[in-house]
Design a protein around this motif. Structure first.
Motif, PDB file in Angstrom:
ATOM      1  N   ARG A   3       0.827  -1.202   0.000  1.00  0.00           N
ATOM      2  CA  ARG A   3       0.000   0.000   0.000  1.00  0.00           C
ATOM      3  C   ARG A   3       0.864   1.257   0.000  1.00  0.00           C
ATOM      4  O   ARG A   3       0.573   2.231  -0.718  1.00  0.00           O
ATOM      5  CB  ARG A   3      -0.912  -0.018   1.226  1.00  0.00           C
ATOM      6  CG  ARG A   3      -1.785   1.218   1.354  1.00  0.00           C
ATOM      7  CD  ARG A   3      -2.662   1.137   2.594  1.00  0.00           C
ATOM      8  NE  ARG A   3      -3.413   2.359   2.771  1.00  0.00           N
ATOM      9  CZ  ARG A   3      -4.239   2.599   3.786  1.00  0.00           C
ATOM     10  NH1 ARG A   3      -4.421   1.648   4.717  1.00  0.00           N
ATOM     11  NH2 ARG A   3      -4.885   3.741   3.883  1.00  0.00           N
ATOM     12  N   THR A   4       1.933   1.227   0.797  1.00  0.00           N
ATOM     13  CA  THR A   4       2.810   2.396   0.898  1.00  0.00           C
ATOM     14  C   THR A   4       3.412   2.764  -0.444  1.00  0.00           C
ATOM     15  O   THR A   4       3.330   3.914  -0.899  1.00  0.00           O
ATOM     16  CB  THR A   4       3.943   2.124   1.907  1.00  0.00           C
ATOM     17  OG1 THR A   4       3.384   1.932   3.196  1.00  0.00           O
ATOM     18  CG2 THR A   4       4.931   3.287   1.943  1.00  0.00           C
ATOM     19  N   PHE A   5       4.023   1.788  -1.106  1.00  0.00           N
ATOM     20  CA  PHE A   5       4.691   2.089  -2.370  1.00  0.00           C
ATOM     21  C   PHE A   5       3.693   2.292  -3.506  1.00  0.00           C
ATOM     22  O   PHE A   5       4.001   2.973  -4.484  1.00  0.00           O
ATOM     23  CB  PHE A   5       5.703   0.990  -2.701  1.00  0.00           C
ATOM     24  CG  PHE A   5       6.845   0.930  -1.730  1.00  0.00           C
ATOM     25  CD1 PHE A   5       7.659   2.025  -1.535  1.00  0.00           C
ATOM     26  CD2 PHE A   5       7.095  -0.211  -0.988  1.00  0.00           C
ATOM     27  CE1 PHE A   5       8.705   1.995  -0.625  1.00  0.00           C
ATOM     28  CE2 PHE A   5       8.135  -0.263  -0.080  1.00  0.00           C
ATOM     29  CZ  PHE A   5       8.938   0.854   0.107  1.00  0.00           C
ATOM     30  N   SER A   6       2.515   1.730  -3.380  1.00  0.00           N
ATOM     31  CA  SER A   6       1.464   2.014  -4.362  1.00  0.00           C
ATOM     32  C   SER A   6       1.086   3.492  -4.306  1.00  0.00           C
ATOM     33  O   SER A   6       0.917   4.155  -5.338  1.00  0.00           O
ATOM     34  CB  SER A   6       0.230   1.144  -4.092  1.00  0.00           C
ATOM     35  OG  SER A   6       0.513  -0.215  -4.315  1.00  0.00           O
ATOM     36  N   GLU A   7       0.955   4.027  -3.089  1.00  0.00           N
ATOM     37  CA  GLU A   7       0.614   5.441  -2.941  1.00  0.00           C
ATOM     38  C   GLU A   7       1.760   6.345  -3.370  1.00  0.00           C
ATOM     39  O   GLU A   7       1.551   7.384  -4.011  1.00  0.00           O
ATOM     40  CB  GLU A   7       0.235   5.725  -1.487  1.00  0.00           C
ATOM     41  CG  GLU A   7      -1.064   5.060  -1.045  1.00  0.00           C
ATOM     42  CD  GLU A   7      -1.356   5.261   0.430  1.00  0.00           C
ATOM     43  OE1 GLU A   7      -0.476   5.827   1.125  1.00  0.00           O
ATOM     44  OE2 GLU A   7      -2.441   4.865   0.887  1.00  0.00           O
ATOM     45  N   ASP A  24       1.892  -5.325 -15.752  1.00  0.00           N
ATOM     46  CA  ASP A  24       2.325  -4.475 -16.865  1.00  0.00           C
ATOM     47  C   ASP A  24       3.849  -4.368 -16.941  1.00  0.00           C
ATOM     48  O   ASP A  24       4.410  -4.223 -18.031  1.00  0.00           O
ATOM     49  CB  ASP A  24       1.751  -3.059 -16.700  1.00  0.00           C
ATOM     50  CG  ASP A  24       0.237  -3.048 -16.765  1.00  0.00           C
ATOM     51  OD1 ASP A  24      -0.321  -3.705 -17.647  1.00  0.00           O
ATOM     52  OD2 ASP A  24      -0.376  -2.387 -15.907  1.00  0.00           O
ATOM     53  N   GLU A  25       4.500  -4.432 -15.776  1.00  0.00           N
ATOM     54  CA  GLU A  25       5.938  -4.172 -15.767  1.00  0.00           C
ATOM     55  C   GLU A  25       6.592  -4.893 -14.590  1.00  0.00           C
ATOM     56  O   GLU A  25       6.020  -4.955 -13.495  1.00  0.00           O
ATOM     57  CB  GLU A  25       6.177  -2.662 -15.657  1.00  0.00           C
ATOM     58  CG  GLU A  25       7.528  -2.210 -16.172  1.00  0.00           C
ATOM     59  CD  GLU A  25       7.531  -0.730 -16.520  1.00  0.00           C
ATOM     60  OE1 GLU A  25       8.491  -0.043 -16.113  1.00  0.00           O
ATOM     61  OE2 GLU A  25       6.576  -0.262 -17.194  1.00  0.00           O
ATOM     62  N   SER A  83       1.869   6.015  -7.266  1.00  0.00           N
ATOM     63  CA  SER A  83       0.588   6.118  -7.996  1.00  0.00           C
ATOM     64  C   SER A  83       0.399   4.921  -8.920  1.00  0.00           C
ATOM     65  O   SER A  83       0.098   5.053 -10.110  1.00  0.00           O
ATOM     66  CB  SER A  83       0.530   7.426  -8.801  1.00  0.00           C
ATOM     67  OG  SER A  83       0.653   8.540  -7.949  1.00  0.00           O
ATOM     68  N   SER A  84       0.623   3.731  -8.378  1.00  0.00           N
ATOM     69  CA  SER A  84       0.513   2.507  -9.164  1.00  0.00           C
ATOM     70  C   SER A  84      -0.039   1.382  -8.286  1.00  0.00           C
ATOM     71  O   SER A  84      -0.282   1.573  -7.095  1.00  0.00           O
ATOM     72  CB  SER A  84       1.888   2.102  -9.706  1.00  0.00           C
ATOM     73  OG  SER A  84       2.747   1.744  -8.628  1.00  0.00           O
ATOM     74  N   GLU A  85      -0.254   0.235  -8.897  1.00  0.00           N
ATOM     75  CA  GLU A  85      -0.568  -0.981  -8.141  1.00  0.00           C
ATOM     76  C   GLU A  85       0.754  -1.731  -8.010  1.00  0.00           C
ATOM     77  O   GLU A  85       1.233  -2.344  -8.958  1.00  0.00           O
ATOM     78  CB  GLU A  85      -1.611  -1.818  -8.861  1.00  0.00           C
ATOM     79  CG  GLU A  85      -2.109  -3.002  -8.040  1.00  0.00           C
ATOM     80  CD  GLU A  85      -3.219  -3.768  -8.732  1.00  0.00           C
ATOM     81  OE1 GLU A  85      -3.424  -4.953  -8.382  1.00  0.00           O
ATOM     82  OE2 GLU A  85      -3.879  -3.202  -9.628  1.00  0.00           O
ATOM     83  N   GLY A  94      12.619   7.697  -9.905  1.00  0.00           N
ATOM     84  CA  GLY A  94      12.022   8.184 -11.139  1.00  0.00           C
ATOM     85  C   GLY A  94      12.678   7.653 -12.390  1.00  0.00           C
ATOM     86  O   GLY A  94      12.260   7.999 -13.504  1.00  0.00           O
ATOM     87  N   ALA A  95      13.692   6.796 -12.249  1.00  0.00           N
ATOM     88  CA  ALA A  95      14.340   6.220 -13.433  1.00  0.00           C
ATOM     89  C   ALA A  95      13.372   5.326 -14.201  1.00  0.00           C
ATOM     90  O   ALA A  95      13.474   5.178 -15.420  1.00  0.00           O
ATOM     91  CB  ALA A  95      15.574   5.420 -13.014  1.00  0.00           C
ATOM     92  N   VAL A  96      12.442   4.710 -13.471  1.00  0.00           N
ATOM     93  CA  VAL A  96      11.386   3.906 -14.085  1.00  0.00           C
ATOM     94  C   VAL A  96      10.051   4.511 -13.659  1.00  0.00           C
ATOM     95  O   VAL A  96       9.777   4.652 -12.468  1.00  0.00           O
ATOM     96  CB  VAL A  96      11.461   2.434 -13.633  1.00  0.00           C
ATOM     97  CG1 VAL A  96      10.320   1.632 -14.247  1.00  0.00           C
ATOM     98  CG2 VAL A  96      12.802   1.822 -14.017  1.00  0.00           C
ATOM     99  N   ASN A  97       9.220   4.857 -14.633  1.00  0.00           N
ATOM    100  CA  ASN A  97       7.909   5.463 -14.352  1.00  0.00           C
ATOM    101  C   ASN A  97       6.828   4.393 -14.397  1.00  0.00           C
ATOM    102  O   ASN A  97       6.584   3.784 -15.442  1.00  0.00           O
ATOM    103  CB  ASN A  97       7.622   6.558 -15.374  1.00  0.00           C
ATOM    104  CG  ASN A  97       6.312   7.281 -15.102  1.00  0.00           C
ATOM    105  OD1 ASN A  97       5.689   7.098 -14.048  1.00  0.00           O
ATOM    106  ND2 ASN A  97       5.886   8.111 -16.035  1.00  0.00           N
ATOM    107  N   VAL A  98       6.187   4.148 -13.246  1.00  0.00           N
ATOM    108  CA  VAL A  98       5.165   3.107 -13.169  1.00  0.00           C
ATOM    109  C   VAL A  98       3.784   3.697 -12.881  1.00  0.00           C
ATOM    110  O   VAL A  98       2.862   2.966 -12.525  1.00  0.00           O
ATOM    111  CB  VAL A  98       5.528   2.065 -12.097  1.00  0.00           C
ATOM    112  CG1 VAL A  98       6.822   1.348 -12.460  1.00  0.00           C
ATOM    113  CG2 VAL A  98       5.645   2.706 -10.712  1.00  0.00           C
ATOM    114  N   ARG A  99       3.640   4.990 -13.012  1.00  0.00           N
ATOM    115  CA  ARG A  99       2.370   5.637 -12.695  1.00  0.00           C
ATOM    116  C   ARG A  99       1.221   4.996 -13.482  1.00  0.00           C
ATOM    117  O   ARG A  99       1.280   4.873 -14.710  1.00  0.00           O
ATOM    118  CB  ARG A  99       2.445   7.127 -13.006  1.00  0.00           C
ATOM    119  CG  ARG A  99       1.156   7.907 -12.701  1.00  0.00           C
ATOM    120  CD  ARG A  99       1.337   9.381 -13.037  1.00  0.00           C
ATOM    121  NE  ARG A  99       2.301  10.000 -12.158  1.00  0.00           N
ATOM    122  CZ  ARG A  99       1.990  10.535 -10.976  1.00  0.00           C
ATOM    123  NH1 ARG A  99       0.739  10.506 -10.546  1.00  0.00           N
ATOM    124  NH2 ARG A  99       2.935  11.077 -10.232  1.00  0.00           N
ATOM    125  N   GLY A 100       0.182   4.598 -12.772  1.00  0.00           N
ATOM    126  CA  GLY A 100      -1.007   4.034 -13.402  1.00  0.00           C
ATOM    127  C   GLY A 100      -0.857   2.595 -13.854  1.00  0.00           C
ATOM    128  O   GLY A 100      -1.760   2.055 -14.504  1.00  0.00           O
TER     129      GLY A 100
END
Length: 677
Positions: free
Chosen positions: A29-33, A172-173, A36-38, A290-296
């Motif tokens: 939950r922490t890293f999801s928030e 997804d990733e 901004s990802s699952e 931020g080297a890998v963007n996993v938003r959404g």
């Protein structure tokens, strides 16, 4: 050797059934928030032996023939692979010999012995240990178990991908640490076969970007030994088998720094209550940085291991607290008198911060006589609390003496500015009482300017003398203000700055004709003077008329002075600012962060401002050194507009030291460290 396939990985899974743990794929939950990802964590740090390495080692050893098992196995490793091989061999009843570098971690040495392996310490590096392992394999017929350059080992590591696909088939990733490439290539083979749309991103340490270069530049280059916290992925050269698979299946590789890895370890420990080693946390570091963007996206990070030395863990926690602005280390140079330390402690207490450690030092070449160096470790709540602490009370960079100096400089500068504005707009002398005598007007003007310059000089000296610690943080991470304070507290850099300032003042006085030497002129006949005297005239006619005093110092020696208010300003204020720039430039060159650039901004700014504040000086300098008559003529033509040049140059002299300090501070915040020269 044929390429690794999904069938190979599935076969390895059957071999490992009931032997290894199916580690959790835990939704965080922490890293999801935060991202901004699952967000999921594949916790291979909970695997037997503390890392994923046992999977590949067990599959490889179990595939050996009876004759090969009788001869035993040998491996070279400084950590996780050693433990994986030793434990797997003991489960299968196969004798094992592990060769480790002589400087291997005592904790890892003891753990490897505990799994029943014969241990041999040989050489200073992993390459030395590998050579010895290969020699043992040849002489004694033992099978060499490679850490990643083996089809069976890769298949075993790939079973992690099958477990992830069983729980979350629509990821997804996936972000995976990459050293030699065994883990990443095995997981990629499995996941791409099951879900071709999934992206596989590899993460390497900035110190060992072997696969990053191989995929980006199309060539493999061996990297020399470097320092990094992430020793588990510190591989000089990727394997041929793994590199072929990575080129086919990997969607990208990114790099992370040690500082970013340290922050990831800290957050995993505090937020997720799980312990990761530096290499194991590299994937999470890539996402958080931020080297890998996993938003959404629905994504997973493989936490590949948790075997971390306790001393290293202590450093990681301290580094994490510093990066979260919850631990502040400050270095003070206090007067060595009773009560001096208490004043600082009281200031910390007033800010509701907690002192966790105090170190006091009177001796040392860097400790001035009559003073003592004190290092405080202070526990704070967050960045805003840290800023309040640094801004409050006695922790300001200026003591009372310095604050009086700042007020004097402000008053003198304001008075100078008022005079400038009145020149510019009305071409009159301030506070004129209507008398028509030029002498009366000039006397009033020069009196006011003398008072202004006296305030500026006295205030500047008070500011310098009033500078108070902190003169730097014990961890070498300074704010921009602390960089400037350190530059001005360095005797070596201040001496350089003062020398440059004095040389500029002399240069300006001579080249701008403030000091006049006319050996061919008879002062009595030309000017009607026989002794030291002065007269006042309106100078420079037309637009921008200003008063001027002519002082005949020694008529017999043909020496005199031509003084206009602007000359006095440039002779006093500009040398002070140029000295400041030069001191900061010297300090910046000697203490620039490793890898940073643009450390000559201050020196360049001082040079530019020198010429813009004195266009006549610039023209004569260029004309004399380059033979440019046009440069001299242009400078003379621009002389009536010198005030406009001064207005441009003074901000340059004020701004460039701030840019340098900000650059150094930013380099330190990025974890570069001080590279003293």
């Amino acid at each position: 050797m044929s390429e690794v396939t999904l069938a190979d990985v599935e076969e390895a899974k059957q071999v490992l059934r009931g032997v290894v743990r199916e580690t959790p794929l835990d939704r965080s939950r922490t890293f999801s928030e935060l991202t901004s990802s699952e967000f999921y964590l594949k916790l291979e740090n909970l695997q037997k032996t503390g890392s994923f390495k046992m999977r590949g080692a067990y599959v490889k050893i179990s595939s050996l023939s009876a004759a090969e098992r009788r001869h035993g196995v040998v491996a070279a490793s400084a950590g996780n692979h050693a433990q994986g091989v030793a434990y797997s061999a003991s489960l299968l009843g196969v004798k094992s010999t592990i060769v480790m570098p002589e400087q291997a971690s005592p904790a890892k040495v003891d753990a490897t012995k505990g799994y029943g392996a014969s241990l041999l310490l040989s050489g200073r590096t992993f390459d030395d240990a590998m050579k010895r392992a290969q020699e043992i394999s040849r002489k004694e017929g033992m099978v060499l178990i490679h850490a990643f350059e083996d089809k069976k080992v890769i298949s075993g590591q790939g079973t992690i991908g099958l477990e992830m696909a069983d729980e979350q088939p629509e990821l997804d990733e996936i972000i995976i640490p990459v050293g030699g490439g065994g883990l990443a290539s095995g997981v990629a083979v499995a996941m791409k076969a099951i879900n071709p749309k999934v992206k596989i991103i590899g993460v390497q340490s900035e110190a060992y970007p072997t696969v990053y270069r191989a995929l980006g530049q199309g060539r493999v280059s061996k990297i020399e030994s470097r320092e990094t916290l992430a020793d588990g992925i510190a591989v000089k050269e990727p394997g041929k088998i793994t590199l072929k698979l990575l080129k086919r299946y990997l969607d990208g590789v990114v790099l992370v720094s040690d500082a970013e890895i340290a922050k990831a370890i800290f957050l995993l420990l505090e937020r997720a209550k799980t312990l990761a080693e530096p290499a194991g946390a590299a994937g999470l570091a890539a996402v958080l940085s931020g080297a890998v963007n996993v938003r959404g996206k629905k994504c997973a990070v493989v936490i590949s291991g948790g075997n971390i030395d306790m001393y290293t863990l202590d450093q990681m926690v301290a580094k994490g607290l510093e990066m979260e602005h919850r631990l502040l280390r400050l270095e003070f140079a206090l007067a060595d008198r009773p009560g001096a330390l208490r004043e600082i402690i009281d200031a910390v207490a007033e800010a509701k911060a907690n002192v966790v450690d105090v170190a006091h030092q009177r001796m040392g070449s860097n400790v001035p006589l009559g003073r003592a160096t004190v290092v405080l470790s202070v526990e704070t709540q967050n960045s805003s609390h840290t800023k309040r602490l640094m801004a409050g009370g006695r922790l300001k960079p200026f003591g009372p003496y310095g604050r009086v100096g700042a007020a004097a400089v402000a008053a003198g500068s304001t008075l100078i500015l008022l005079q400038m504005l009145i020149w510019f707009y009305s071409q009159t002398v301030i506070w004129s009482d209507g008398r028509t005598t030029v002498e009366g007007q000039v006397a009033r003007f020069f009196f006011l300017e003398s008072v202004s310059l006296f305030l500026i000089v006295l205030g500047s000296y008070s500011l310098y003398r009033g500078l108070e610690p902190p003169v730097g943080r014990a961890d070498g991470r300074w704010s921009a203000a602390e960089v400037l304070v350190n530059a001005l507290k360095s005797r070596r850099d201040v001496r350089i700055g003062v020398t440059v300032g004095i040389l500029y003042a002399i240069f300006y006085a001579v080249v701008s004709s403030m000091v006049v030497y006319q050996p061919s002129v008879d002062f009595t006949q030309a000017y009607g003077v026989t002794s030291t005297s002065w007269s006042a005239v309106a100078c420079c006619g037309g637009y921008g008329t200003i008063p001027m005093i002519v002082v005949y110092l020694l008529p017999q020696l043909h020496l005199g002075l031509q003084l206009v208010p602007l000359d006095l300003l440039l002779l006093v204020v500009v040398p002070i600012l140029i000295a400041f720039n030069s001191a900061v430039a010297s300090f910046a060159f000697r203490n620039r962060p490793r890898g940073s650039r643009h450390m000559w901004i201050s020196g360049f700014g001082a040079a530019v401002a020198l010429f813009t504040s004195c266009p006549t000086c610039a023209g004569y300098f260029l004309g004399g050194s380059l033979g440019g008559l046009a440069a001299t003529s242009l400078a003379v033509a621009l002389a009536p507009y010198q005030l406009a040049f001064v207005v441009l140059s003074l901000p340059v002299l004020l701004l460039t030291p701030l840019l340098v300090a900000r650059n150094i501070s930013k380099g330190l915040r990025d974890g570069c460290g001080i590279g003293g020269r």
